[in-house]
Design a protein around this motif. Structure first.
Motif, PDB file in Angstrom:
ATOM      1  N   PRO A  14      37.746  48.890  34.238  1.00 19.71           N
ATOM      2  CA  PRO A  14      39.161  48.084  34.700  1.00 19.71           C
ATOM      3  C   PRO A  14      38.097  46.403  35.175  1.00 19.71           C
ATOM      4  CG  PRO A  14      38.306  50.321  35.379  1.00 19.71           C
ATOM      5  CD  PRO A  14      37.518  50.322  34.482  1.00 19.71           C
ATOM      6  N   HIS A  15      37.573  46.456  35.939  1.00 14.75           N
ATOM      7  CA  HIS A  15      37.205  45.703  37.077  1.00 14.75           C
ATOM      8  C   HIS A  15      35.710  44.741  36.670  1.00 14.75           C
ATOM      9  CE1 HIS A  15      40.183  45.742  39.364  1.00 14.75           C
ATOM     10  NE2 HIS A  15      40.130  47.293  39.051  1.00 14.75           N
ATOM     11  N   ALA A  16      35.945  43.653  37.190  1.00 14.64           N
ATOM     12  CA  ALA A  16      34.403  43.191  36.937  1.00 14.64           C
ATOM     13  C   ALA A  16      34.397  41.687  37.972  1.00 14.64           C
ATOM     14  CB  ALA A  16      34.095  42.424  35.038  1.00 14.64           C
ATOM     15  N   ARG A  17      32.493  40.758  37.533  1.00 16.27           N
ATOM     16  CA  ARG A  17      32.481  39.765  38.578  1.00 16.27           C
ATOM     17  C   ARG A  17      31.443  39.423  37.500  1.00 16.27           C
ATOM     18  NH1 ARG A  17      33.742  37.784  43.700  1.00 16.27           N
ATOM     19  NH2 ARG A  17      35.724  39.050  43.911  1.00 16.27           N
ATOM     20  N   TRP A  87      26.944  40.259  34.669  1.00 18.21           N
ATOM     21  CA  TRP A  87      28.370  40.251  34.580  1.00 18.21           C
ATOM     22  C   TRP A  87      28.188  41.960  35.015  1.00 18.21           C
ATOM     23  CZ3 TRP A  87      29.658  43.146  29.253  1.00 18.21           C
ATOM     24  CH2 TRP A  87      31.141  43.557  29.362  1.00 18.21           C
ATOM     25  N   LEU A  88      28.980  42.015  36.935  1.00 17.53           N
ATOM     26  CA  LEU A  88      28.958  43.454  37.215  1.00 17.53           C
ATOM     27  C   LEU A  88      30.488  44.009  37.033  1.00 17.53           C
ATOM     28  CD1 LEU A  88      27.971  41.353  40.959  1.00 17.53           C
ATOM     29  CD2 LEU A  88      26.895  43.288  39.723  1.00 17.53           C
ATOM     30  N   ARG A  89      30.109  45.023  36.080  1.00 23.17           N
ATOM     31  CA  ARG A  89      31.168  45.617  35.717  1.00 23.17           C
ATOM     32  C   ARG A  89      31.578  47.244  37.077  1.00 23.17           C
ATOM     33  NH1 ARG A  89      31.019  46.290  30.035  1.00 23.17           N
ATOM     34  NH2 ARG A  89      30.969  48.766  31.024  1.00 23.17           N
ATOM     35  N   GLY A  90      32.673  47.713  37.054  1.00 22.25           N
ATOM     36  CA  GLY A  90      33.051  48.445  37.537  1.00 22.25           C
ATOM     37  C   GLY A  90      34.617  49.235  37.610  1.00 22.25           C
ATOM     38  N   ASP A  91      34.620  50.540  37.730  1.00 22.38           N
ATOM     39  CA  ASP A  91      35.749  51.363  38.528  1.00 22.38           C
ATOM     40  C   ASP A  91      36.989  50.166  39.476  1.00 22.38           C
ATOM     41  OD1 ASP A  91      35.391  52.581  35.947  1.00 22.38           O
ATOM     42  OD2 ASP A  91      34.453  53.892  37.123  1.00 22.38           O
ATOM     43  N   ASP A  92      36.488  50.079  40.381  1.00 19.08           N
ATOM     44  CA  ASP A  92      36.873  49.517  41.697  1.00 19.08           C
ATOM     45  C   ASP A  92      36.360  48.273  41.274  1.00 19.08           C
ATOM     46  OD1 ASP A  92      37.825  51.652  44.437  1.00 19.08           O
ATOM     47  OD2 ASP A  92      36.293  49.697  44.840  1.00 19.08           O
ATOM     48  N   ARG A  93      37.484  47.541  42.070  1.00 22.51           N
ATOM     49  CA  ARG A  93      37.563  46.260  42.810  1.00 22.51           C
ATOM     50  C   ARG A  93      36.349  45.935  43.847  1.00 22.51           C
ATOM     51  NH1 ARG A  93      41.981  41.904  43.747  1.00 22.51           N
ATOM     52  NH2 ARG A  93      40.511  39.981  44.091  1.00 22.51           N
ATOM     53  N   GLY A  94      36.668  46.794  45.201  1.00 19.72           N
ATOM     54  CA  GLY A  94      35.944  46.426  45.844  1.00 19.72           C
ATOM     55  C   GLY A  94      34.613  46.909  45.854  1.00 19.72           C
ATOM     56  N   GLU A  95      34.004  47.682  45.599  1.00 21.05           N
ATOM     57  CA  GLU A  95      32.955  48.427  45.109  1.00 21.05           C
ATOM     58  C   GLU A  95      31.898  47.370  44.163  1.00 21.05           C
ATOM     59  OE1 GLU A  95      29.354  49.710  42.704  1.00 21.05           O
ATOM     60  OE2 GLU A  95      31.855  49.449  41.946  1.00 21.05           O
ATOM     61  N   THR A  96      32.605  46.636  43.857  1.00 23.44           N
ATOM     62  CA  THR A  96      32.609  46.123  42.129  1.00 23.44           C
ATOM     63  C   THR A  96      31.850  44.384  43.470  1.00 23.44           C
ATOM     64  OG1 THR A  96      34.162  46.205  40.536  1.00 23.44           O
ATOM     65  CG2 THR A  96      32.569  44.572  40.093  1.00 23.44           C
ATOM     66  N   LEU A  97      32.563  44.529  44.245  1.00 26.45           N
ATOM     67  CA  LEU A  97      32.684  43.225  44.810  1.00 26.45           C
ATOM     68  C   LEU A  97      32.335  42.899  46.056  1.00 26.45           C
ATOM     69  CD1 LEU A  97      34.171  40.057  46.172  1.00 26.45           C
ATOM     70  CD2 LEU A  97      34.981  41.195  47.755  1.00 26.45           C
ATOM     71  N   LEU A  98      31.086  44.646  46.069  1.00 29.09           N
ATOM     72  CA  LEU A  98      30.625  44.594  47.591  1.00 29.09           C
ATOM     73  C   LEU A  98      29.005  44.725  46.801  1.00 29.09           C
ATOM     74  CD1 LEU A  98      32.736  47.241  49.651  1.00 29.09           C
ATOM     75  CD2 LEU A  98      31.588  45.011  50.382  1.00 29.09           C
ATOM     76  N   ILE A 117      33.437  34.497  39.429  1.00 31.65           N
ATOM     77  CA  ILE A 117      34.976  34.872  38.927  1.00 31.65           C
ATOM     78  C   ILE A 117      35.432  36.518  39.236  1.00 31.65           C
ATOM     79  CG2 ILE A 117      36.103  34.953  36.840  1.00 31.65           C
ATOM     80  CD1 ILE A 117      33.501  32.090  35.727  1.00 31.65           C
ATOM     81  N   ASP A 118      36.370  36.681  39.307  1.00 35.60           N
ATOM     82  CA  ASP A 118      36.564  38.440  39.208  1.00 35.60           C
ATOM     83  C   ASP A 118      37.190  38.103  37.952  1.00 35.60           C
ATOM     84  OD1 ASP A 118      38.151  40.223  40.574  1.00 35.60           O
ATOM     85  OD2 ASP A 118      39.243  39.121  42.097  1.00 35.60           O
ATOM     86  N   ALA A 119      37.428  39.357  37.280  1.00 37.47           N
ATOM     87  CA  ALA A 119      38.216  39.390  36.142  1.00 37.47           C
ATOM     88  C   ALA A 119      38.395  40.567  36.153  1.00 37.47           C
ATOM     89  CB  ALA A 119      36.868  38.784  35.495  1.00 37.47           C
ATOM     90  N   PHE A 120      39.598  40.722  35.246  1.00 36.15           N
ATOM     91  CA  PHE A 120      39.907  42.488  35.251  1.00 36.15           C
ATOM     92  C   PHE A 120      40.441  42.897  34.001  1.00 36.15           C
ATOM     93  CE2 PHE A 120      42.534  38.823  36.304  1.00 36.15           C
ATOM     94  CZ  PHE A 120      43.164  38.848  35.947  1.00 36.15           C
ATOM     95  N   LYS A 121      40.829  44.423  33.350  1.00 43.56           N
ATOM     96  CA  LYS A 121      41.208  44.315  31.899  1.00 43.56           C
ATOM     97  C   LYS A 121      42.418  44.835  32.231  1.00 43.56           C
ATOM     98  CE  LYS A 121      40.807  47.879  28.404  1.00 43.56           C
ATOM     99  NZ  LYS A 121      40.863  49.373  27.654  1.00 43.56           N
ATOM    100  N   HIS A 122      43.240  43.498  31.232  1.00 42.30           N
ATOM    101  CA  HIS A 122      44.806  43.961  31.334  1.00 42.30           C
ATOM    102  C   HIS A 122      45.133  44.439  29.814  1.00 42.30           C
ATOM    103  CE1 HIS A 122      48.857  41.553  31.441  1.00 42.30           C
ATOM    104  NE2 HIS A 122      48.757  41.397  31.075  1.00 42.30           N
ATOM    105  N   GLY A 123      45.952  45.435  30.616  1.00 41.10           N
ATOM    106  CA  GLY A 123      46.888  46.834  29.724  1.00 41.10           C
ATOM    107  C   GLY A 123      45.873  47.466  29.038  1.00 41.10           C
TER     108      GLY A 123
END
Ligand code: HEM
Length: 293
Positions: A14-17, A87-98, A117-123
């Motif tokens: 769902p989230h990535a950086r 490529w940091l991958r995670g379910d939670d945006r905050g946790e991925t950022l930290l 780069i703050d990235a995300f899955k869309h739909g």
């Protein structure tokens, strides 16, 4: 290959950086790379090594080369090499950022962050234009054969190569295009994702049709939309057992093969472009034996 970094073949998170790093002048990165090989498991964090870093370690990875640069009418494809890609991958945006912040801090003695780069899955896996991205990715075994290096040498088999480009979209410009022109630019109908046989030669999926190359040019795409305060786009990511398939596709998109430029360039443009080698894993660690660690 069961020793590939698992994040390469896994579904999009769902989230990535995405972090890229340059090597600080005169630095000795071995200690930081040793830390990284344990801290990154290849799943929550996929790691790519640039040719610049391999060179600094006096190693060469066969098949890892500079990213090409194209310039033509309405087309600019930059080449912006970097030493290291995460490529940091995670379910939670905050946790991925930290996690990204911790990584930046720990690598800081040797590496300088050049982009984050703050990235995300869309739909269900859509680009921000609303088109589904990844439909024609190879499936199952074919995905593994496409993305992962088959090599008996320890430290090399299970690796992958990746092409990464940050694209910036003109979403307002795209929205102003009539629906037919949008569909013709992609070569698929947004409404139902149906491929349009009647689309012009400049249509993106005609330019990149994987079976139309000799040899066939299959890639494993794992791109994600990104956004910051003022801009949006797609962080294009394509893995391969070599860089040849991507190279052939990009060349054709840029018009270098037959003069026809991909219609994507009417509403989006790449602002970065780099190649990396993604080492295999050994246990839960990134296997850096190929670069002497
Ligand atoms: C902003 C940049 C891009 C966007 C928005 C985009 C979007 C899309 C979309 C919507 C599709 C159709 C569905 C699918 O099969 O995934 C597609 C297909 C594809 N794209 Fe892209 N793409 C971009 C950049 C690239 C680049 C740079 C390459 C390679 C150099 C590439 C390679 C491909 C390939 C191989 C296909 C499948 C073609 C086929 O065999 O049918 N794309 N892309």
């Amino acid at each position: 290959m069961n020793n590939a970094q698992p994040g390469i073949l896994a579904p999009l998170p769902p989230h990535a950086r995405y972090l890229t790093f340059a090597l600080k002048t005169g630095s000795q990165p071995r200690a930081q790379l040793k830390w990284l090989s344990g801290a990154a498991d290849g799943k929550a964090c996929v790691v790519g090594i640039g040719a610049l870093l391999a060179f600094a370690l006096k190693r060469e990875i066969d098949g890892l080369r500079p990213f090409p640069h194209y310039r033509g009418e309405g087309v600019e494809v930059p080449s912006t090499p970097a030493a290291l890609w995460c490529w940091l991958r995670g379910d939670d945006r905050g946790e991925t950022l930290l996690r990204a912040r911790e990584m930046e801090k720990t690598l800081a003695p040797a590496f300088e962050v050049t982009s984050s780069i703050d990235a995300f899955k869309h739909g269900r896996g859509l680009d921000l234009t609303g088109y589904e991205d990844g439909t024609e990715n190879p499936k199952g075994r074919k995905a593994v054969e496409t993305a992962i290096v088959n090599d008996k040498r320890p430290g090399f088999g299970g690796a992958s190569f990746v092409a990464v480009q940050q694209w910036v979209h003109d979403l307002d410009g795209f929205a102003a295009m009539p629906q037919k022109q949008q569909d013709d630019a992609i070569g698929r109908r947004k409404r139902d994702n149906k491929e349009l046989a009647s689309a012009p030669e400049s249509a993106h999926v005609k330019r990149t049709a994987q079976e139309s190359f000799t040899p066939e040019a299959f890639v494993w795409r794992r791109s994600m939309p990104w956004a910051d305060a003022t801009q949006v786009g797609l962080n294009f990511v394509a893995f391969g057992k070599s860089l040849d398939a991507f190279d052939a596709q990009l060349r054709r998109m840029a018009g270098a093969e037959d003069g026809t430029v991909d219609a994507l360039f009417t509403f989006t443009r790449p602002v970065t472009g780099a190649y990396y080698w993604c080492p295999p894993v050994r246990g839960k660690r990134i296997d850096l034996r190929a670069i002497g660690l």
